[in-house]
Each structure stands twice: as structure tokens, then as C-alpha cells.
Scaffold this active site. Sequence first.
Site, PDB file in Angstrom:
ATOM      1  CG  ASP A   1      -0.246  -0.358   2.524  1.00 45.62           C
ATOM      2  OD1 ASP A   1       0.993  -0.326   2.566  1.00 45.62           O
ATOM      3  OD2 ASP A   1      -0.941  -0.657   3.503  1.00 45.62           O
TER       4      ASP A   1
ATOM      5  CG  ASN B   1      -8.903  -1.239  12.124  1.00 40.78           C
ATOM      6  OD1 ASN B   1      -7.939  -1.842  11.664  1.00 40.78           O
ATOM      7  ND2 ASN B   1      -9.399  -0.159  11.545  1.00 40.78           N
TER       8      ASN B   1
ATOM      9  CG  HIS C   1      -5.829  -1.948   8.925  1.00 36.72           C
ATOM     10  ND1 HIS C   1      -5.942  -0.852   9.746  1.00 36.72           N
ATOM     11  CD2 HIS C   1      -4.517  -2.000   8.568  1.00 36.72           C
ATOM     12  CE1 HIS C   1      -4.774  -0.275   9.883  1.00 36.72           C
ATOM     13  NE2 HIS C   1      -3.882  -0.951   9.183  1.00 36.72           N
TER      14      HIS C   1
ATOM     15  CD  GLU D   1      -8.728   1.245   7.870  1.00 25.55           C
ATOM     16  OE1 GLU D   1      -8.736   0.336   8.728  1.00 25.55           O
ATOM     17  OE2 GLU D   1      -8.157   2.330   8.041  1.00 25.55           O
TER      18      GLU D   1
HETATM   19  C1  GLP Z   1      -0.463   0.519   8.520  1.00 23.38           C
HETATM   20  C2  GLP Z   1      -0.105  -0.324   7.303  1.00 23.38           C
HETATM   21  C3  GLP Z   1      -0.319  -1.794   7.561  1.00 23.38           C
HETATM   22  C4  GLP Z   1       0.301  -2.182   8.886  1.00 23.38           C
HETATM   23  C5  GLP Z   1      -0.380  -1.420   9.995  1.00 23.38           C
HETATM   24  C6  GLP Z   1       0.149  -1.768  11.372  1.00 23.38           C
HETATM   25  O1  GLP Z   1      -1.794   0.900   8.549  1.00 23.38           O
HETATM   26  N1  GLP Z   1      -0.834   0.054   6.141  1.00 23.38           N
HETATM   27  O2  GLP Z   1       0.236  -2.541   6.493  1.00 23.38           O
HETATM   28  O3  GLP Z   1       0.159  -3.553   9.095  1.00 23.38           O
HETATM   29  O4  GLP Z   1      -0.156  -0.036   9.762  1.00 23.38           O
HETATM   30  O5  GLP Z   1       1.295  -1.026  11.650  1.00 23.38           O
HETATM   31  P1  GLP Z   1       2.282  -1.295  12.826  1.00 23.38           P
HETATM   32  O6  GLP Z   1       3.103  -2.441  12.441  1.00 23.38           O
HETATM   33  O7  GLP Z   1       3.098  -0.036  12.927  1.00 23.38           O
HETATM   34  O8  GLP Z   1       1.461  -1.528  14.041  1.00 23.38           O
END
Ligand code: GLP
Length: 243
Positions: free
Chosen positions: A67, A136, A138, A143
Site C-alpha cells: 500500500d 482494528n 486491517h 479497513e
Molecule cells: C499501517 C499499514 C499496515 C500495517 C499497519 C500496522 O496501517 N498500512 O500494512 O500492518 O499499519 O502497523 P504497525 O506495524 O506499525 O502496528
Amino acid sequence: MRIIHAKDYDDMSRKAANIISAQVILKSDATLGLATGTTPIGAYKQLIKWYEKGDVDFSEVHTYNLDEYRGLTHDDVQSYHYFMHENFFDHINIDPDNVHVPDGSNPDADAACAAYDKIVKDAGYVDLQLLGIGRNGHIGFNEPDAAFSKGTHMVDLTESTIKANSRLFEHEEDVPRQAYTMGVQTIMHARMILVAASGADKAEAVYDMIYGPVTPQVPASILQLHTNCVVVADEAALAKCPR
Ligand code: GLP
């Protein structure tokens, strides 16, 4: 789903890196789906160390990131493009032509998403998809929603994701409100999926992903239906799961 218990963040990172490096050693021209966020940074650091020791070679590897924020140029320090170079690509021998991230700088969402979808599809999807998980549930930027998404598409980020991701920005208002993300269907095409999770704030999402009903309200729950999905998580992230 196979659950691999790790002690803490470092242990989780090493175990995840071991699985990724095994994939690259077994198939030197492997296609890797990569993720951003805090979670995979430790695994990337470990892979860089092994690369420096000569244990793993990325010269033939192709990568496809999940993404990107919409509206950020590649050289914007908050872009995922920048993040990947800073935390991984600039420290290994990957061919820059083999690196793919959705083009957040293209304001034409339909064109940017269709172009990325074609790139991933033409590559025959990925051998291994690394995923983090949002608080959440995702995955990528898919989402909670009324239905599982299919290909690459634009999303409006939820308040909870904007809040969670704001820790990496100076002000919460600076967090982009939209992103381009691979769809759930694209992610499910990966031949192997590796979910990494660490910390107590992921415990609920990890429980729902593994034990909850398969529902688009918890996008990660669909991974229960993947035939080759491995979850590497530390004690804090697995705290709500039966041992
Ligand atoms: C973002 C990314 C996700 C990732 C998520 C969790 O929203 N788009 O790919 O898994 O954050 O991030 P973190 O690893 O910092 O908790």
C-alpha cells in the site's frame, strides 16, 4: 493457520526474517509482498545483517508493497516508498527496477490502482506476502467494511487507523486521509502468507484474526481460509489466544 510463538519483538523479528530468507534461499528470484509499519522493521534489520554477512542475496528478488498513502510523492519522508528504501531496499542488493510500490503521487486513483493491479497480476502474484495487522484487524489498508475487497483500490482511512498512524507524523492532521492498497483478494493469491504481530495493542485483533468469525469487519480473519498462512506473534500479541 500455523501459529509460531515468539518471546518478544526481537524474537518475532528473527523468526519472521528466517522464514523470508528461507524463501529467498530456496528460490533466488522469489517475489515478495512487503509491508510497512513498525512491526516489520526488526525483520528488515535482521535480513540486512544476513545480507551483509553474505547469507542471503536479493539480486534476483522482486518486491511488491501492499500500500501507499495517496497524495505523497516518492521522496516524501512519510511515504511508504521512502520508508521501504530507508528501512530495507537501500541496504541490500535489490535491483531498483525490481521494486514496486503503488504510486501514491498519481491523483488519478482508478489509473494508479489499475496499473498496480496489472503489475502484481503480470508477476503471477507473490510467493510470500508479509503482513502486519492493524489494531482494528486491517491488512494493508483494507479497513473493516461490508465486504472483502478484491483488487488494488483507493480507501478512506478510518479514524482509528489515522490515530494509530499519527504517531509517525508531527501532527494528526498531517496523516493522509486516503491510500491505495492491494485488495484482500490480491493478498489471498499469495502462495504463502506470513503475518507478524507484536505488542498488547494487537492482542484483540490477533485473537479475532485467528479465532473470530470470518468477516469483512475484521479483514485479517479471511486469512483463516488461506491454505498456507503462518502467524508469528509475540507473547503480548498472543495474550488473548489459548496456548
Ligand atoms: C499501517 C499499514 C499496515 C500495517 C499497519 C500496522 O496501517 N498500512 O500494512 O500492518 O499499519 O502497523 P504497525 O506495524 O506499525 O502496528
